[in-house]
Design a protein around this motif. Structure first.
Motif, PDB file in Angstrom:
ATOM      1  N   GLY A  93     -13.198   4.248  -2.803  1.00 29.43           N
ATOM      2  CA  GLY A  93     -12.367   3.050  -2.730  1.00 29.43           C
ATOM      3  C   GLY A  93     -12.085   2.449  -4.094  1.00 29.43           C
ATOM      4  N   LYS A  94     -13.089   2.435  -4.952  1.00 30.66           N
ATOM      5  CA  LYS A  94     -12.919   1.852  -6.282  1.00 30.66           C
ATOM      6  C   LYS A  94     -11.848   2.587  -7.081  1.00 30.66           C
ATOM      7  N   TRP A  95     -11.895   3.914  -7.065  1.00 32.36           N
ATOM      8  CA  TRP A  95     -10.928   4.680  -7.850  1.00 32.36           C
ATOM      9  C   TRP A  95      -9.540   4.655  -7.232  1.00 32.36           C
ATOM     10  N   ALA A  96      -9.465   4.628  -5.927  1.00 32.27           N
ATOM     11  CA  ALA A  96      -8.154   4.495  -5.291  1.00 32.27           C
ATOM     12  C   ALA A  96      -7.532   3.153  -5.643  1.00 32.27           C
ATOM     13  N   LEU A  97      -8.351   2.101  -5.638  1.00 25.61           N
ATOM     14  CA  LEU A  97      -7.853   0.782  -6.001  1.00 25.61           C
ATOM     15  C   LEU A  97      -7.454   0.736  -7.474  1.00 25.61           C
ATOM     16  N   PRO A 131       2.019   0.719  -2.168  1.00 28.88           N
ATOM     17  CA  PRO A 131       0.736   0.155  -2.626  1.00 28.88           C
ATOM     18  C   PRO A 131      -0.040  -0.588  -1.543  1.00 28.88           C
ATOM     19  N   ILE A 132       0.660  -1.254  -0.631  1.00 32.35           N
ATOM     20  CA  ILE A 132      -0.058  -1.982   0.423  1.00 32.35           C
ATOM     21  C   ILE A 132      -0.809  -1.012   1.324  1.00 32.35           C
ATOM     22  N   GLY A 133      -0.169   0.085   1.698  1.00 36.63           N
ATOM     23  CA  GLY A 133      -0.836   1.092   2.515  1.00 36.63           C
ATOM     24  C   GLY A 133      -2.023   1.708   1.797  1.00 36.63           C
ATOM     25  N   ALA A 134      -1.861   1.946   0.490  1.00 35.17           N
ATOM     26  CA  ALA A 134      -2.956   2.514  -0.288  1.00 35.17           C
ATOM     27  C   ALA A 134      -4.155   1.570  -0.319  1.00 35.17           C
ATOM     28  N   MET A 135      -3.901   0.274  -0.462  1.00 41.28           N
ATOM     29  CA  MET A 135      -5.008  -0.685  -0.520  1.00 41.28           C
ATOM     30  C   MET A 135      -5.630  -0.928   0.852  1.00 41.28           C
ATOM     31  N   LEU A 136      -4.849  -0.812   1.914  1.00 36.40           N
ATOM     32  CA  LEU A 136      -5.436  -0.895   3.260  1.00 36.40           C
ATOM     33  C   LEU A 136      -6.430   0.244   3.480  1.00 36.40           C
ATOM     34  N   ALA A 137      -6.089   1.418   2.958  1.00 23.48           N
ATOM     35  CA  ALA A 137      -7.018   2.549   3.052  1.00 23.48           C
ATOM     36  C   ALA A 137      -8.319   2.237   2.310  1.00 23.48           C
ATOM     37  N   VAL A 138      -8.233   1.535   1.181  1.00 24.70           N
ATOM     38  CA  VAL A 138      -9.431   1.144   0.433  1.00 24.70           C
ATOM     39  C   VAL A 138     -10.316   0.225   1.273  1.00 24.70           C
ATOM     40  N   ARG A 166     -16.401  -6.973  -1.309  1.00 31.39           N
ATOM     41  CA  ARG A 166     -15.409  -6.176  -2.040  1.00 31.39           C
ATOM     42  C   ARG A 166     -14.224  -5.838  -1.139  1.00 31.39           C
ATOM     43  N   ALA A 167     -14.496  -5.515   0.111  1.00 33.20           N
ATOM     44  CA  ALA A 167     -13.412  -5.227   1.054  1.00 33.20           C
ATOM     45  C   ALA A 167     -12.526  -6.454   1.253  1.00 33.20           C
ATOM     46  N   LEU A 168     -13.146  -7.633   1.332  1.00 28.02           N
ATOM     47  CA  LEU A 168     -12.364  -8.866   1.488  1.00 28.02           C
ATOM     48  C   LEU A 168     -11.502  -9.130   0.258  1.00 28.02           C
ATOM     49  N   ALA A 169     -12.011  -8.799  -0.918  1.00 25.92           N
ATOM     50  CA  ALA A 169     -11.237  -8.999  -2.145  1.00 25.92           C
ATOM     51  C   ALA A 169     -10.009  -8.092  -2.180  1.00 25.92           C
ATOM     52  N   VAL A 170     -10.146  -6.874  -1.638  1.00 26.11           N
ATOM     53  CA  VAL A 170      -8.987  -5.976  -1.572  1.00 26.11           C
ATOM     54  C   VAL A 170      -7.933  -6.539  -0.621  1.00 26.11           C
ATOM     55  N   LEU A 171      -8.372  -7.176   0.452  1.00 24.35           N
ATOM     56  CA  LEU A 171      -7.419  -7.838   1.354  1.00 24.35           C
ATOM     57  C   LEU A 171      -6.651  -8.930   0.615  1.00 24.35           C
ATOM     58  N   LEU A 172      -7.330  -9.623  -0.305  1.00 28.00           N
ATOM     59  CA  LEU A 172      -6.660 -10.631  -1.115  1.00 28.00           C
ATOM     60  C   LEU A 172      -5.605  -9.985  -2.012  1.00 28.00           C
ATOM     61  N   ALA A 173      -5.936  -8.826  -2.591  1.00 26.12           N
ATOM     62  CA  ALA A 173      -4.966  -8.107  -3.425  1.00 26.12           C
ATOM     63  C   ALA A 173      -3.756  -7.678  -2.605  1.00 26.12           C
ATOM     64  N   ILE A 174      -3.993  -7.274  -1.361  1.00 22.26           N
ATOM     65  CA  ILE A 174      -2.879  -6.897  -0.476  1.00 22.26           C
ATOM     66  C   ILE A 174      -1.958  -8.085  -0.243  1.00 22.26           C
ATOM     67  N   ALA A 175      -2.542  -9.262  -0.060  1.00 20.14           N
ATOM     68  CA  ALA A 175      -1.735 -10.468   0.135  1.00 20.14           C
ATOM     69  C   ALA A 175      -0.908 -10.768  -1.104  1.00 20.14           C
ATOM     70  N   VAL A 176      -1.468 -10.582  -2.288  1.00 17.07           N
ATOM     71  CA  VAL A 176      -0.739 -10.818  -3.541  1.00 17.07           C
ATOM     72  C   VAL A 176       0.473  -9.905  -3.638  1.00 17.07           C
ATOM     73  N   VAL A 177       0.265  -8.614  -3.345  1.00 20.09           N
ATOM     74  CA  VAL A 177       1.368  -7.655  -3.424  1.00 20.09           C
ATOM     75  C   VAL A 177       2.400  -7.932  -2.333  1.00 20.09           C
ATOM     76  N   GLY A 178       1.922  -8.248  -1.138  1.00 24.60           N
ATOM     77  CA  GLY A 178       2.831  -8.509  -0.028  1.00 24.60           C
ATOM     78  C   GLY A 178       3.701  -9.734  -0.257  1.00 24.60           C
ATOM     79  N   LEU A 179       3.147 -10.730  -0.929  1.00 25.39           N
ATOM     80  CA  LEU A 179       3.900 -11.951  -1.210  1.00 25.39           C
ATOM     81  C   LEU A 179       4.666 -11.880  -2.521  1.00 25.39           C
ATOM     82  N   ASP A 180       4.567 -10.739  -3.207  1.00 22.30           N
ATOM     83  CA  ASP A 180       5.278 -10.508  -4.465  1.00 22.30           C
ATOM     84  C   ASP A 180       4.934 -11.574  -5.504  1.00 22.30           C
TER      85      ASP A 180
END
Length: 559
Positions: A42-46, A184-191, A101-115
């Motif tokens: 997950g770390k390297w994918a992220l 990128p959102i799909g990639a981070m969901l996989a993380v 860490r998983a919750l933090a990736v969800l935060l990153a997904i929100a950042v990308v999703g909201l541009d």
């Protein structure tokens, strides 16, 4: 004509493979390895996903800034990795930080999703990395708390390196494929999913704890300073940490250089970033397989310094021969060297650092490592601007061979396990009460042993006295009597005094030296904490008590 007598040659591979098999079969080590694989994947994918996003947003400067956010936070946090373990068990803390860490990736997904601006992505990445700073120190500190022998500890480190190499390979490849397929959102969901699997793997893990202090203010302060004190006092771990800091600085430079070289120098494009990182991971996996041979070595310092040298040289070669095939080959070579470097380096630190400061030292190492990567990533754009991409690769590649050369005169003198320490550990391991205990527990008990000698005819203990210590015979013979009647004779490797400690009764027998006797004494608290804190050891102790109490009808058992 002279006859040539062939000397028998020992094969380190057999015992090493056996130790590796035990590692994979161990009910505690196996799920720990599964969790380690998950977090590295997950770390390297992220990392690959966010690096590509950063480059698209602002080129090499944005990549360097994101790298700073990724590695600066753990640099600050990692020295305190042992702090939560004052209150909670290490495996509990490990589960919690991986979940966050998983919750933090969800935060990153929100950042990308909201541009949102790239700075907000850096914040999410910093949070994920900050909690991630606890993962490696906790994982590496748990290994000697589970492994039972030095060979199995090396094998556990090899398996960790293999899992890390596999994660370093699978993570970037997964990110590259998902970036093209679902973005990128799909990639981070996989993380997020991978991190969740890692938490599930260790949901039931419970590791016997020995030598832990109560959650007092003094213990908290002691844990904060433990890493610094240990490195100040121990030259071996201090030098290894310094060399690993240099390696991570080079890795930080390489993180940016890979992106720039793939896109601008090698013509491999954005997909090449994932391919090159995947080659690094594949080399790490291959290196982990080869590094199992280290389990048969008495000294790991030479292998550590050779691996440090071979980590840097391929980068210089890439600067001279900048073609895709060479680039992939150099990444493979670096990955192989990284596996040997990690196995040797972490094993040296684990073996030479006391239990009470091991997590703190590993946390400090992680801090230095992340700081090195952050600094390298920050300086890489300037190095590229000054020397060009090819020149920057050559300069970067020469740093580690020079570091290894400077370290050799100092590290060659490091004692990786003296005869006295080995003797104590062997005595403890040979006693059935302690045989099931982990390497960390055995070495903790070895450090608690106090040597003592008795002349011929001297009493080691007398029947009816309070029991305060357990005695382990190092040399000589001891006759055990009860009411003046001989019960048994004990020799080197035998122990006496356990019944009074386990049953909370006065000594049930006496022990007297037959000729000069050398023993090691173990205090009541350390003995009970070790023996009663492990199920198999507790069962062995109970069987010992029953056996010796039943040896005489009255009963005439030991102590």
């Amino acid at each position: 004509m002279l006859a040539v007598v062939a000397r028998p040659r020992t094969n380190p591979i057999g015992p090493a493979v056996a130790a590796l098999r035990l590692t994979l079969q161990d009910s505690a080590l196996r799920p720990l390895m599964g969790a380690w694989l998950a977090v590295n994947t997950g770390k390297w994918a992220l990392l690959v996903t966010t690096l590509v996003l950063a480059y698209d947003a602002g080129g090499p400067v944005a990549v360097g800034l994101l790298g700073l956010a990724r590695f600066l936070t753990p640099t600050i946090v990692a020295p305190f990795a042992g702090l939560p373990t004052v209150r909670w068990r290490p495996e509990v803390v490990l589960r919690a930080v991986n979940a966050v860490r998983a919750l933090a990736v969800l935060l990153a997904i929100a950042v990308v999703g909201l541009d949102l601006p790239i700075e907000w992505l850096a914040v999410a990445v910093a949070i994920e990395a900050g909690f991630g700073a606890f993962t490696r120190p906790l994982h590496m500190a748990l290994l000697p708390a589970i492994a039972r022998t030095p060979a199995q500890l090396v094998a556990a480190n090899v398996t960790s390196s293999a899992a890390e190499g596999l994660g370093t390979f699978v993570g970037p490849m997964m990110a590259s494929l998902l970036l093209v397929a679902v973005g990128p959102i799909g990639a981070m969901l996989a993380v997020v999913i991978v991190y969740a699997l890692g938490v599930a793997a260790i949901a039931r893990l419970r590791v016997p704890a020995v030598g832990r202090s109560d959650a007092t203010a003094r213990a908290v302060v002691g844990q904060i300073s433990a890493g610094f004190r240990a490195l100040a006092e121990l030259p071996g771990p201090r030098l290894v940490v310094f060399d690993l800091a240099a390696q991570t600085f080079v890795r930080g430079l390489l993180t940016v250089l890979i992106v720039v070289a793939s896109i601008e120098l090698l013509g491999m494009g954005e997909a090449g970033v994932g391919a090159l990182n995947a080659a690094l991971g594949l080399g790490g996996l291959a290196g982990a397989v080869g590094s199992i041979a280290l389990a048969g070595r008495a000294r790991l310092v030479p292998a550590f310094l050779v691996a440090l040298t071979c980590w840097g040289l391929p980068i210089a070669i890439l600067g001279v021969a900048s073609v895709p095939a060479v680039a992939l080959g150099t990444m493979l070579a670096i990955g192989v060297s990284n596996a040997f470097l990690d196995v040797a380096g972490f094993t040296i630190i684990q073996r030479l650092t006391p239990n009470d400061s091991r997590i703190a030292v590993l946390g400090l190492l992680d801090s230095v490592a992340n700081g090195g990567v952050a600094l390298g990533g920050l300086l890489a754009p300037g190095l590229i601007a000054t020397l060009g991409t090819s020149g920057a690769l050559v300069a970067t590649g020469l740093l580690l061979p020079l570091t290894a050369l400077a370290s050799w005169p100092l590290l060659r003198r490091v004692d990786e396990g003296g005869a006295a320490v080995t003797r104590r550990a062997e005595l403890l391991r040979g006693e059935a009460l302690f045989a099931p205990l982990s390497l960390a527990t055995i070495e903790h008990l070895a450090a608690c042993l106090t040597p003592a000698t008795f002349e011929d005819g001297a009493w080691l203990m007398r029947e009816g006295e309070p029991g305060t210590v357990y005695l382990l015979i190092d040399a000589g013979a001891v006759e055990v009597t009860q009411g003046g009647r001989l019960l048994r004779t004990l020799g080197p490797g035998d122990g006496l005094g356990e019944i009074a400690l386990l049953e909370h009764v006065p000594r049930t027998a006496s022990g007297r030296a037959i000729g000069p006797v050398a023993v090691f004494s173990l205090d009541r608290e350390s003995f009970l904490e070790a023996v009663t804190g492990h199920v198999e050891s507790q069962d062995a102790a109970a069987a010992r008590v029953r056996e010796r109490l039943a040896a005489d009808n009255e009963p005439p058992a030991l102590h």
